[in-house]
Design a protein around this motif. Sequence first.
Motif, PDB file in Angstrom:
ATOM      1  N   SER A 170      -3.397   2.697 -11.301  1.00 20.58           N
ATOM      2  CA  SER A 170      -3.431   1.234 -11.250  1.00 20.58           C
ATOM      3  C   SER A 170      -4.583   0.703 -10.403  1.00 20.58           C
ATOM      4  O   SER A 170      -5.033   1.348  -9.450  1.00 20.58           O
ATOM      5  N   THR A 171      -5.033  -0.479 -10.750  1.00 25.76           N
ATOM      6  CA  THR A 171      -6.071  -1.162  -9.960  1.00 25.76           C
ATOM      7  C   THR A 171      -5.594  -1.363  -8.533  1.00 25.76           C
ATOM      8  O   THR A 171      -6.378  -1.260  -7.578  1.00 25.76           O
ATOM      9  N   GLU A 172      -4.296  -1.658  -8.361  1.00 25.24           N
ATOM     10  CA  GLU A 172      -3.751  -1.872  -7.023  1.00 25.24           C
ATOM     11  C   GLU A 172      -4.000  -0.674  -6.121  1.00 25.24           C
ATOM     12  O   GLU A 172      -4.389  -0.819  -4.960  1.00 25.24           O
ATOM     13  N   ALA A 173      -3.773   0.524  -6.640  1.00 26.99           N
ATOM     14  CA  ALA A 173      -3.954   1.732  -5.826  1.00 26.99           C
ATOM     15  C   ALA A 173      -5.409   1.881  -5.385  1.00 26.99           C
ATOM     16  O   ALA A 173      -5.687   2.199  -4.225  1.00 26.99           O
ATOM     17  N   TRP A 174      -6.350   1.654  -6.311  1.00 26.46           N
ATOM     18  CA  TRP A 174      -7.767   1.775  -5.952  1.00 26.46           C
ATOM     19  C   TRP A 174      -8.163   0.747  -4.905  1.00 26.46           C
ATOM     20  O   TRP A 174      -8.936   1.046  -3.987  1.00 26.46           O
ATOM     21  N   CYS A 175      -7.654  -0.467  -5.030  1.00 30.10           N
ATOM     22  CA  CYS A 175      -8.012  -1.524  -4.086  1.00 30.10           C
ATOM     23  C   CYS A 175      -7.359  -1.318  -2.712  1.00 30.10           C
ATOM     24  O   CYS A 175      -8.012  -1.410  -1.675  1.00 30.10           O
ATOM     25  N   LEU A 176      -6.080  -1.037  -2.715  1.00 26.29           N
ATOM     26  CA  LEU A 176      -5.341  -0.961  -1.452  1.00 26.29           C
ATOM     27  C   LEU A 176      -5.753   0.233  -0.599  1.00 26.29           C
ATOM     28  O   LEU A 176      -5.638   0.190   0.627  1.00 26.29           O
ATOM     29  N   HIS A 177      -6.244   1.297  -1.217  1.00 25.51           N
ATOM     30  CA  HIS A 177      -6.654   2.487  -0.464  1.00 25.51           C
ATOM     31  C   HIS A 177      -8.175   2.580  -0.296  1.00 25.51           C
ATOM     32  O   HIS A 177      -8.681   3.605   0.172  1.00 25.51           O
ATOM     33  N   ALA A 178      -8.885   1.545  -0.648  1.00 29.12           N
ATOM     34  CA  ALA A 178     -10.356   1.586  -0.622  1.00 29.12           C
ATOM     35  C   ALA A 178     -10.901   1.690   0.795  1.00 29.12           C
ATOM     36  O   ALA A 178     -10.412   1.042   1.721  1.00 29.12           O
ATOM     37  N   GLU A 179     -11.913   2.531   0.933  1.00 27.87           N
ATOM     38  CA  GLU A 179     -12.688   2.655   2.176  1.00 27.87           C
ATOM     39  C   GLU A 179     -14.169   2.699   1.798  1.00 27.87           C
ATOM     40  O   GLU A 179     -14.546   3.309   0.794  1.00 27.87           O
ATOM     41  N   HIS A 180     -14.999   2.074   2.609  1.00 28.84           N
ATOM     42  CA  HIS A 180     -16.422   2.012   2.289  1.00 28.84           C
ATOM     43  C   HIS A 180     -17.039   3.409   2.132  1.00 28.84           C
ATOM     44  O   HIS A 180     -17.852   3.636   1.233  1.00 28.84           O
ATOM     45  N   THR A 181     -16.663   4.327   3.002  1.00 35.06           N
ATOM     46  CA  THR A 181     -17.287   5.654   2.966  1.00 35.06           C
ATOM     47  C   THR A 181     -16.952   6.396   1.676  1.00 35.06           C
ATOM     48  O   THR A 181     -17.816   7.053   1.088  1.00 35.06           O
ATOM     49  N   GLU A 182     -15.713   6.291   1.223  1.00 31.43           N
ATOM     50  CA  GLU A 182     -15.320   6.980  -0.007  1.00 31.43           C
ATOM     51  C   GLU A 182     -15.965   6.330  -1.230  1.00 31.43           C
ATOM     52  O   GLU A 182     -16.408   7.030  -2.148  1.00 31.43           O
ATOM     53  N   LEU A 183     -16.017   5.022  -1.242  1.00 31.22           N
ATOM     54  CA  LEU A 183     -16.655   4.340  -2.366  1.00 31.22           C
ATOM     55  C   LEU A 183     -18.133   4.727  -2.470  1.00 31.22           C
ATOM     56  O   LEU A 183     -18.644   4.996  -3.561  1.00 31.22           O
ATOM     57  N   GLN A 184     -18.816   4.784  -1.338  1.00 27.94           N
ATOM     58  CA  GLN A 184     -20.226   5.145  -1.379  1.00 27.94           C
ATOM     59  C   GLN A 184     -20.409   6.613  -1.755  1.00 27.94           C
ATOM     60  O   GLN A 184     -21.360   6.977  -2.457  1.00 27.94           O
ATOM     61  N   ALA A 185     -19.489   7.459  -1.327  1.00 28.93           N
ATOM     62  CA  ALA A 185     -19.568   8.877  -1.678  1.00 28.93           C
ATOM     63  C   ALA A 185     -19.417   9.094  -3.180  1.00 28.93           C
ATOM     64  O   ALA A 185     -19.944  10.075  -3.725  1.00 28.93           O
ATOM     65  N   LEU A 186     -18.744   8.195  -3.866  1.00 29.28           N
ATOM     66  CA  LEU A 186     -18.511   8.335  -5.301  1.00 29.28           C
ATOM     67  C   LEU A 186     -19.679   7.831  -6.150  1.00 29.28           C
ATOM     68  O   LEU A 186     -19.743   8.131  -7.351  1.00 29.28           O
ATOM     69  N   GLU A 187     -20.586   7.086  -5.563  1.00 22.48           N
ATOM     70  CA  GLU A 187     -21.661   6.472  -6.355  1.00 22.48           C
ATOM     71  C   GLU A 187     -22.467   7.487  -7.152  1.00 22.48           C
ATOM     72  O   GLU A 187     -22.804   7.264  -8.320  1.00 22.48           O
TER      73      GLU A 187
ATOM     74  N   LYS B  63       0.829  -1.216   0.000  1.00 23.18           N
ATOM     75  CA  LYS B  63       0.000   0.000   0.000  1.00 23.18           C
ATOM     76  C   LYS B  63       0.858   1.258   0.000  1.00 23.18           C
ATOM     77  O   LYS B  63       0.501   2.267  -0.637  1.00 23.18           O
ATOM     78  N   ARG B  64       1.980   1.218   0.687  1.00 32.51           N
ATOM     79  CA  ARG B  64       2.831   2.404   0.784  1.00 32.51           C
ATOM     80  C   ARG B  64       3.466   2.788  -0.552  1.00 32.51           C
ATOM     81  O   ARG B  64       3.929   3.914  -0.726  1.00 32.51           O
ATOM     82  N   ALA B  65       3.443   1.870  -1.506  1.00 34.59           N
ATOM     83  CA  ALA B  65       4.043   2.152  -2.813  1.00 34.59           C
ATOM     84  C   ALA B  65       3.074   2.846  -3.769  1.00 34.59           C
ATOM     85  O   ALA B  65       3.450   3.183  -4.896  1.00 34.59           O
ATOM     86  N   HIS B  66       1.841   3.057  -3.319  1.00 32.99           N
ATOM     87  CA  HIS B  66       0.818   3.650  -4.185  1.00 32.99           C
ATOM     88  C   HIS B  66       0.183   4.848  -3.491  1.00 32.99           C
ATOM     89  O   HIS B  66      -0.260   4.753  -2.344  1.00 32.99           O
ATOM     90  N   ALA B  67       0.112   5.969  -4.187  1.00 33.50           N
ATOM     91  CA  ALA B  67      -0.589   7.137  -3.646  1.00 33.50           C
ATOM     92  C   ALA B  67      -2.089   6.865  -3.613  1.00 33.50           C
ATOM     93  O   ALA B  67      -2.621   6.127  -4.444  1.00 33.50           O
ATOM     94  N   ASN B  68      -2.767   7.470  -2.657  1.00 34.00           N
ATOM     95  CA  ASN B  68      -4.211   7.301  -2.509  1.00 34.00           C
ATOM     96  C   ASN B  68      -4.936   8.161  -3.555  1.00 34.00           C
ATOM     97  O   ASN B  68      -4.880   9.387  -3.508  1.00 34.00           O
TER      98      ASN B  68
END
Length: 248
Positions: A184-201, A148-153
């Motif tokens: 990258s897909t890795e960055a989206w997955c590794l930094h994922a949080e439920h609140t942010e994902l729902q805010a983007l819907e 996770k530390r290798a990918h910016a949020n």
Amino acid sequence: MRFNLAPGEKLLDREIRICNRKQAGLPDSPFPFLASSLSFSPAWCEALQQRLAESALALEGEQSCLPSAGLATVHAMLQMGWTLQLQRMPLRPSMLRATGMSARQPLPAAWHNWLGERRLAWQWRQTQAARLRWPDLLLALPITGADKRAHANPYPALIQCLGQMAGKPSGAGANRLRELAAVSTEAWCLHAEHTELQALESFFYLRRDSTITPNWWLYRNDLSPCIDRLMQCLMQAQQFLAMPQRCD
């Protein structure tokens, strides 16, 4: 059970067909979804339509958007105590627009909150595991021990970009979307949080109660590959949170 087939398509034996009222050619029906079958009586079909209407209302409250016929049916059947084996129902339509589409023509898939639908589907897959088999919900997750530390949020940037662009077409904002779609897909997955994902819907579908949408990017043919890629990454991130053990 099949959904939203072309008008005139012959009903099969033992088939239950569910269509939205527009697809069924009955836009003034009091039911949002219509059911038909050769194996069940008209009274049974009408009772199912009532169940679907109740499910549609409940789901609209959970995702701020009328659900697809498929999601409403799954919800209604689970409420009725059915055990379900779902096939060819990934809740992942393409958001790609054809090159020649008019800038005033909405993509049919854009009328549904697919991120919200998959959020709810993952909840049911966990809470109703004994009665729900849904293999097509799974997307490929190319995660191979990434740090996770290798990918910016990327989430704050995407939320800020879409929030600032809402209702205000911007060339700079469109370019920023293209940059974020390349993350990258890795960055989206590794930094994922439920609140942010729902805010983007809310940024990935069109509202039916307004003739003017702030989500102008959903009408841009040139941006549709970016929107499609971003939605794919966010769906993969939802799955990563739901099944982190499958992503090692």
